[in-house]
Design an enzyme around this catalytic site. Structure first.
Site, PDB file in Angstrom:
ATOM      1  N   ASP A  40     -34.025   5.895  46.585  1.00 43.91           N
ATOM      2  CA  ASP A  40     -33.244   5.440  47.929  1.00 43.91           C
ATOM      3  C   ASP A  40     -33.880   3.998  48.254  1.00 43.91           C
ATOM      4  O   ASP A  40     -35.063   3.821  48.013  1.00 43.91           O
ATOM      5  CB  ASP A  40     -33.683   6.508  49.069  1.00 43.91           C
ATOM      6  CG  ASP A  40     -32.353   6.282  50.067  1.00 43.91           C
ATOM      7  OD1 ASP A  40     -31.439   7.408  49.949  1.00 43.91           O
ATOM      8  OD2 ASP A  40     -32.407   5.422  50.862  1.00 43.91           O
ATOM      9  N   ASN A  92     -25.034   8.524  43.607  1.00 50.97           N
ATOM     10  CA  ASN A  92     -24.753   8.840  44.935  1.00 50.97           C
ATOM     11  C   ASN A  92     -24.850   7.816  45.723  1.00 50.97           C
ATOM     12  O   ASN A  92     -24.092   7.855  46.987  1.00 50.97           O
ATOM     13  CB  ASN A  92     -25.113  10.249  45.182  1.00 50.97           C
ATOM     14  CG  ASN A  92     -25.387  10.603  46.723  1.00 50.97           C
ATOM     15  OD1 ASN A  92     -24.294  11.047  46.980  1.00 50.97           O
ATOM     16  ND2 ASN A  92     -26.212   9.955  47.498  1.00 50.97           N
ATOM     17  N   TYR A 159     -13.795   0.227  50.716  1.00 53.16           N
ATOM     18  CA  TYR A 159     -14.454   1.363  50.251  1.00 53.16           C
ATOM     19  C   TYR A 159     -13.287   1.820  49.400  1.00 53.16           C
ATOM     20  O   TYR A 159     -13.927   2.460  48.282  1.00 53.16           O
ATOM     21  CB  TYR A 159     -14.664   1.958  51.465  1.00 53.16           C
ATOM     22  CG  TYR A 159     -15.193   3.334  51.424  1.00 53.16           C
ATOM     23  CD1 TYR A 159     -16.536   3.513  51.452  1.00 53.16           C
ATOM     24  CD2 TYR A 159     -14.614   4.741  51.056  1.00 53.16           C
ATOM     25  CE1 TYR A 159     -17.210   4.678  51.281  1.00 53.16           C
ATOM     26  CE2 TYR A 159     -15.137   5.936  50.953  1.00 53.16           C
ATOM     27  CZ  TYR A 159     -16.658   5.802  50.911  1.00 53.16           C
ATOM     28  OH  TYR A 159     -17.137   7.138  50.679  1.00 53.16           O
ATOM     29  N   LYS A 163     -14.276   2.847  45.489  1.00 55.12           N
ATOM     30  CA  LYS A 163     -14.447   4.231  45.059  1.00 55.12           C
ATOM     31  C   LYS A 163     -13.359   4.508  43.912  1.00 55.12           C
ATOM     32  O   LYS A 163     -13.570   5.436  42.860  1.00 55.12           O
ATOM     33  CB  LYS A 163     -13.925   5.034  46.128  1.00 55.12           C
ATOM     34  CG  LYS A 163     -15.244   5.296  46.973  1.00 55.12           C
ATOM     35  CD  LYS A 163     -16.463   5.623  46.673  1.00 55.12           C
ATOM     36  CE  LYS A 163     -17.593   6.004  47.601  1.00 55.12           C
ATOM     37  NZ  LYS A 163     -19.023   6.328  46.872  1.00 55.12           N
ATOM     38  N   ILE A 192     -17.421  14.968  54.613  1.00 53.07           N
ATOM     39  CA  ILE A 192     -18.454  16.050  54.702  1.00 53.07           C
ATOM     40  C   ILE A 192     -19.517  15.327  55.734  1.00 53.07           C
ATOM     41  O   ILE A 192     -19.697  14.261  55.893  1.00 53.07           O
ATOM     42  CB  ILE A 192     -19.340  15.602  53.326  1.00 53.07           C
ATOM     43  CG1 ILE A 192     -18.392  15.827  51.958  1.00 53.07           C
ATOM     44  CG2 ILE A 192     -20.792  16.492  52.927  1.00 53.07           C
ATOM     45  CD1 ILE A 192     -17.957  17.199  51.662  1.00 53.07           C
ATOM     46  N   THR A 194     -22.521  14.323  57.357  1.00 50.49           N
ATOM     47  CA  THR A 194     -23.588  13.684  57.023  1.00 50.49           C
ATOM     48  C   THR A 194     -23.932  12.619  58.021  1.00 50.49           C
ATOM     49  O   THR A 194     -22.985  12.350  58.776  1.00 50.49           O
ATOM     50  CB  THR A 194     -23.527  13.016  55.577  1.00 50.49           C
ATOM     51  OG1 THR A 194     -22.673  11.952  55.632  1.00 50.49           O
ATOM     52  CG2 THR A 194     -23.058  13.971  54.478  1.00 50.49           C
TER      53      THR A 194
HETATM   54  P1  NAI Z   1     -25.600   8.961  54.058  1.00 54.47           P
HETATM   55  O1  NAI Z   1     -25.619   7.886  54.639  1.00 54.47           O
HETATM   56  O2  NAI Z   1     -25.958  10.242  54.488  1.00 54.47           O
HETATM   57  O3  NAI Z   1     -26.707   8.902  52.521  1.00 54.47           O
HETATM   58  C1  NAI Z   1     -26.367   7.733  51.757  1.00 54.47           C
HETATM   59  C2  NAI Z   1     -28.033   7.336  51.227  1.00 54.47           C
HETATM   60  O4  NAI Z   1     -27.891   6.490  50.218  1.00 54.47           O
HETATM   61  C3  NAI Z   1     -28.787   6.935  52.388  1.00 54.47           C
HETATM   62  O5  NAI Z   1     -30.086   7.692  52.189  1.00 54.47           O
HETATM   63  C4  NAI Z   1     -28.875   5.466  51.897  1.00 54.47           C
HETATM   64  O6  NAI Z   1     -30.329   4.776  52.458  1.00 54.47           O
HETATM   65  C5  NAI Z   1     -28.825   5.314  50.455  1.00 54.47           C
HETATM   66  N1  NAI Z   1     -28.194   3.911  50.138  1.00 54.47           N
HETATM   67  C6  NAI Z   1     -27.239   3.366  50.525  1.00 54.47           C
HETATM   68  N2  NAI Z   1     -27.398   2.144  49.681  1.00 54.47           N
HETATM   69  C7  NAI Z   1     -28.159   2.217  48.720  1.00 54.47           C
HETATM   70  C8  NAI Z   1     -28.578   1.207  47.742  1.00 54.47           C
HETATM   71  N3  NAI Z   1     -28.131   0.413  47.730  1.00 54.47           N
HETATM   72  N4  NAI Z   1     -29.672   1.804  46.960  1.00 54.47           N
HETATM   73  C9  NAI Z   1     -30.334   3.118  47.243  1.00 54.47           C
HETATM   74  N5  NAI Z   1     -29.809   3.526  48.223  1.00 54.47           N
HETATM   75  C10 NAI Z   1     -28.936   3.561  49.090  1.00 54.47           C
HETATM   76  O7  NAI Z   1     -24.268   9.164  53.197  1.00 54.47           O
HETATM   77  P2  NAI Z   1     -23.655  10.545  52.363  1.00 54.47           P
HETATM   78  O8  NAI Z   1     -22.503  11.005  53.340  1.00 54.47           O
HETATM   79  O9  NAI Z   1     -24.540  11.472  52.144  1.00 54.47           O
HETATM   80  O10 NAI Z   1     -22.779   9.772  51.163  1.00 54.47           O
HETATM   81  C11 NAI Z   1     -23.404   9.794  50.005  1.00 54.47           C
HETATM   82  C12 NAI Z   1     -22.318   9.272  48.966  1.00 54.47           C
HETATM   83  O11 NAI Z   1     -21.137  10.180  49.219  1.00 54.47           O
HETATM   84  C13 NAI Z   1     -21.630   7.831  49.284  1.00 54.47           C
HETATM   85  O12 NAI Z   1     -21.504   7.438  47.912  1.00 54.47           O
HETATM   86  C14 NAI Z   1     -20.424   8.186  49.927  1.00 54.47           C
HETATM   87  O13 NAI Z   1     -19.422   7.128  49.920  1.00 54.47           O
HETATM   88  C15 NAI Z   1     -19.948   9.406  49.353  1.00 54.47           C
HETATM   89  N6  NAI Z   1     -19.108  10.220  49.983  1.00 54.47           N
HETATM   90  C16 NAI Z   1     -19.391  10.911  51.164  1.00 54.47           C
HETATM   91  C17 NAI Z   1     -18.376  11.354  51.943  1.00 54.47           C
HETATM   92  C18 NAI Z   1     -18.762  12.190  53.424  1.00 54.47           C
HETATM   93  O14 NAI Z   1     -17.835  12.560  53.981  1.00 54.47           O
HETATM   94  N7  NAI Z   1     -19.880  11.922  53.841  1.00 54.47           N
HETATM   95  C19 NAI Z   1     -16.868  11.618  51.571  1.00 54.47           C
HETATM   96  C20 NAI Z   1     -16.815  11.025  50.166  1.00 54.47           C
HETATM   97  C21 NAI Z   1     -17.696  10.226  49.558  1.00 54.47           C
END
Ligand code: NAI
Length: 257
Positions: A40, A92, A159, A163, A192, A194
């Protein structure tokens, strides 16, 4: 029957592991017996890996940015030097953004979105595939979204475009690397809960839009990070050994409505 956890002896790499879906998935891999590299940009990931290791799990961390090619190489190199192989990757890491009319999307915001949410997945896979090939094969799960398969009104254009790109990348890599015994699949989460989807964050979601999603979700609740983590475990399992190239909706039925 045996009580040995399913992934003992396996090595997993999870990006975006400091929060939300990535944190839950890193934990699920570790509980399933795998050695896990948590990656991360957020340095907090080191504390997380350390506290998991203190409970007897096999976890280490790499601070790095998936949109940076050198950092992606370092993540995979870390897995190989620490554990000697790579079996599973959950790509992810991602960011959100607010919906804006197209004439208000500047090139920098477009580039930032594409470089993290799409190019970052490519850069990770470019390192992971040779490492998995050398390990005899593996499974790559890329985190797309329901927005990788469809559009939703009032949603960020960049976005959704990025995706959709993840789905194409996953499909083609699945065909190109099947002979290396590497399966490539995408998960497409619905809403989700988060930090990303907490009101007041970068995607500017509010309680009304949360309600909008939940009301259209036949299973009647918002998704939890563990719902995605469990799906990733299933896709990495030998039980999914004939599954590759698919994009699996994990949205409580939202997309069927
Ligand atoms: P989150 O914001 O809780 O976690 C994302 C993590 O990725 C964070 O710890 C952040 O520091 C890290 N991150 C961001 N850019 C980065 C990079 N360039 N290199 C390394 N780490 C990086 O978000 P969440 O909800 O857990 O999302 C995770 C994935 O799931 C994302 O790709 C998001 O687009 C996808 N997603 C989330 C949904 C939701 O409803 N939460 C729905 C559909 C997809």
């Amino acid at each position: 029957m045996t009580d040995t956890p399913e992934f003992v002896g396996k090595v997993a790499l999870v990006t975006g592991a400091a929060s939300g879906i990535g944190a839950a998935t890193a934990q699920a891999f570790a509980y399933a017996g795998a050695s896990v590299v948590l990656c991360d940009t957020n340095p907090e990931v080191e504390t997380m890996a350390l506290s998991m290791a203190e409970t007897g799990l096999h976890t280490t961390a790499v601070i790095g940015d998936t949109s940076n090619a050198n950092d992606c190489a370092a993540m995979v190199e870390h897995a190989l030097s620490q554990y000697g192989r790579l079996d599973f990757s959950f790509n992810n890491a991602g960011i959100g953004s607010r919906m804006r009319p197209i004439d208000q999307i500047d090139e920098n915001s477009w580039q930032r979105m594409v470089s993290i949410n799409l190019t970052g997945v490519f850069l990770c896979m470019r390192e992971q595939i040779p490492a998995m090939t050398a390990s005899g094969g593996g499974v790559i799960v890329n985190n797309s979204s329901v927005l990788g398969l469809r559009a939703i009104p009032e949603t960020s254009l960049e976005y959704t475009a990025a995706k959709h790109g993840v789905i194409g990348l996953t499909r083609q890599a699945a065909l190109n690397h099947a002979q290396d015994n590497i399966r490539c699949v995408a998960v497409c989460p619905g809403f989700i809960e988060t930090p990303l989807t907490t009101p007041g964050t970068s995607i500017d979601i509010d309680e009304e839009s949360q309600r909008w999603f939940v009301e259209r979700t036949p299973l009647g609740r918002p998704g939890q990070p563990e719902d995605i983590a469990d799906t990733v475990m299933m896709l990495c399992s030998e039980r999914s050994r004939f599954v590759t190239g698919v994009s699996l909706l994990v949205d409580g039925g939202f997309s069927g409505t």
